[in-house]
Design a protein around this motif. Structure first.
Motif, PDB file in Angstrom:
ATOM      1  N   ALA A  23      11.309   4.407  39.611  1.00  0.00           N
ATOM      2  CA  ALA A  23      10.211   4.315  38.643  1.00  0.00           C
ATOM      3  C   ALA A  23       9.906   5.685  38.041  1.00  0.00           C
ATOM      4  N   THR A  24       9.999   6.734  38.853  1.00  0.00           N
ATOM      5  CA  THR A  24       9.734   8.082  38.366  1.00  0.00           C
ATOM      6  C   THR A  24      10.826   8.545  37.411  1.00  0.00           C
ATOM      7  N   ALA A  25      12.085   8.216  37.724  1.00  0.00           N
ATOM      8  CA  ALA A  25      13.198   8.578  36.842  1.00  0.00           C
ATOM      9  C   ALA A  25      13.014   7.951  35.467  1.00  0.00           C
ATOM     10  N   VAL A  26      12.635   6.682  35.443  1.00  0.00           N
ATOM     11  CA  VAL A  26      12.424   5.973  34.174  1.00  0.00           C
ATOM     12  C   VAL A  26      11.266   6.604  33.407  1.00  0.00           C
ATOM     13  N   ALA A  27      10.184   6.952  34.124  1.00  0.00           N
ATOM     14  CA  ALA A  27       9.006   7.542  33.473  1.00  0.00           C
ATOM     15  C   ALA A  27       9.330   8.909  32.872  1.00  0.00           C
ATOM     16  N   LEU A  28      10.044   9.751  33.620  1.00  0.00           N
ATOM     17  CA  LEU A  28      10.352  11.091  33.121  1.00  0.00           C
ATOM     18  C   LEU A  28      11.370  11.047  31.978  1.00  0.00           C
ATOM     19  N   ALA A  29      12.311  10.119  32.067  1.00  0.00           N
ATOM     20  CA  ALA A  29      13.328  10.003  31.015  1.00  0.00           C
ATOM     21  C   ALA A  29      12.695   9.673  29.669  1.00  0.00           C
ATOM     22  N   LYS A  30      11.581   8.962  29.694  1.00  0.00           N
ATOM     23  CA  LYS A  30      10.887   8.627  28.446  1.00  0.00           C
ATOM     24  C   LYS A  30      10.366   9.879  27.739  1.00  0.00           C
ATOM     25  N   HIS A  31      10.224  10.967  28.483  1.00  0.00           N
ATOM     26  CA  HIS A  31       9.774  12.233  27.899  1.00  0.00           C
ATOM     27  C   HIS A  31      10.948  13.159  27.599  1.00  0.00           C
ATOM     28  N   GLY A  32      12.167  12.632  27.716  1.00  0.00           N
ATOM     29  CA  GLY A  32      13.331  13.437  27.391  1.00  0.00           C
ATOM     30  C   GLY A  32      13.835  14.301  28.529  1.00  0.00           C
ATOM     31  N   VAL A  33      13.401  14.011  29.754  1.00  0.00           N
ATOM     32  CA  VAL A  33      13.857  14.773  30.919  1.00  0.00           C
ATOM     33  C   VAL A  33      15.201  14.222  31.390  1.00  0.00           C
ATOM     34  N   ASN A  34      16.187  15.092  31.566  1.00  0.00           N
ATOM     35  CA  ASN A  34      17.477  14.700  32.124  1.00  0.00           C
ATOM     36  C   ASN A  34      17.331  14.519  33.633  1.00  0.00           C
ATOM     37  N   ILE A  35      18.063  13.565  34.183  1.00  0.00           N
ATOM     38  CA  ILE A  35      17.837  13.181  35.580  1.00  0.00           C
ATOM     39  C   ILE A  35      19.106  13.300  36.419  1.00  0.00           C
ATOM     40  N   ALA A  36      19.000  14.061  37.518  1.00  0.00           N
ATOM     41  CA  ALA A  36      20.015  14.055  38.567  1.00  0.00           C
ATOM     42  C   ALA A  36      19.541  13.073  39.628  1.00  0.00           C
ATOM     43  N   ILE A  37      20.298  12.002  39.797  1.00  0.00           N
ATOM     44  CA  ILE A  37      19.936  10.900  40.688  1.00  0.00           C
ATOM     45  C   ILE A  37      20.557  11.143  42.058  1.00  0.00           C
ATOM     46  N   HIS A  38      19.729  11.320  43.075  1.00  0.00           N
ATOM     47  CA  HIS A  38      20.280  11.401  44.431  1.00  0.00           C
ATOM     48  C   HIS A  38      20.235  10.017  45.080  1.00  0.00           C
TER      49      HIS A  38
END
Length: 253
Positions: A23-38
């Protein structure tokens, strides 16, 4: 959150295939944050999440590590830096209960192997990843560190003393880091949820525990993600524990 303040930044979220991490990855991605998924074991969910985030227009890749193994944590961090760059945001979210003895359990039912494993996953690896990320954050004068704690850190909780103590350890860690690096543009905070459904830890919630929650329901992963979202976007908020527990506790602990 002002999206422009974090757009293009890189966040590592540990335990990212679980309810709160996802849920946090989806929320941050909406602001243009790139995500490293562990992830630890669920590569299918990690790959699917990476595809979903990429469709939002951000960069997303996934990385495996057993958070109870410090060498694997070091390797995972090195792989993230090599393939995606240095980290601007770290959400230390991965956690384990290891064993549940409950509020009425006997302390002798937690052996030292269980205690040590719980601390390695919940506290040790969070410390190690923070240690690995802070130097670059200081160098660039920007960093956001968030620990996923638990209401158990302040109340003892419903899992056991091994779990509660591993979570309260995060608070002391956070307070020291926040005060030490505030002048360097690095904020450090913790979110302390109570019982959140839609997570592996709460896949089979005990209805008895609802009696402790004044709002009369369990929490949702998105409700915790929104707090992390706020902490990542706020440069003035540091050294805080944000408790989201449906009213279980009064004030902060």
């Amino acid at each position: 959150m002002h999206s422009e303040s974090v757009r293009g930044k890189l966040a590592l979220i540990t335990g990212c295939t679980g309810g709160i991490g996802r849920a946090t990855a989806v929320a941050l991605a909406k602001h243009g944050v790139n995500i490293a998924i562990h992830y630890n074991a669920n590569s299918g969910n990690a790959a699917a999440l990476a595809d979903e985030l990429s469709e939002q227009g951000v960069k997303a890749s996934y990385f495996q590590a057993d958070m109870g193994n410090y060498d694997e944590v070091r390797r995972m961090h090195a792989e993230v830096v090599e393939s995606m760059g240095h980290l601007d945001v770290l959400f230390n979210n991965a956690g384990t209960t290891t064993k549940v003895i409950g509020r009425a359990g006997a302390i002798e039912d937690v052996d030292m192997d269980v205690f040590e494993r719980t601390w390695r996953v919940n506290s040790g690896s969070s410390f190690l990843l923070t240690q690995l990320c802070v130097p670059h954050m200081v160098k660039q004068q920007f960093g956001r560190i968030v620990f996923n704690s638990s209401v158990a850190a302040g109340t003892g909780g419903v899992i056991g003393p091994h779990y509660a103590s591993s979570k309260s350890a995060l608070h002391g860690m956070m307070h020291w880091i926040a005060q030490r690096y505030a002048k360097d543009g690095v904020t450090c905070n913790a979110v302390a949820p109570a019982l959140i459904v839609g997570t592996e830890m709460m896949s089979n919630p005990n209805p008895e525990n609802l009696k402790m929650i004044p709002v009369g329901r369990f929490g949702q992963p998105e409700e915790i993600a929104s707090i992390v979202e706020m902490l990542v976007g706020n440069a003035y908020m540091t050294n805080k524990i944000i408790v989201a527990d449906g009213g279980w506790t009064a004030g902060a602990f």
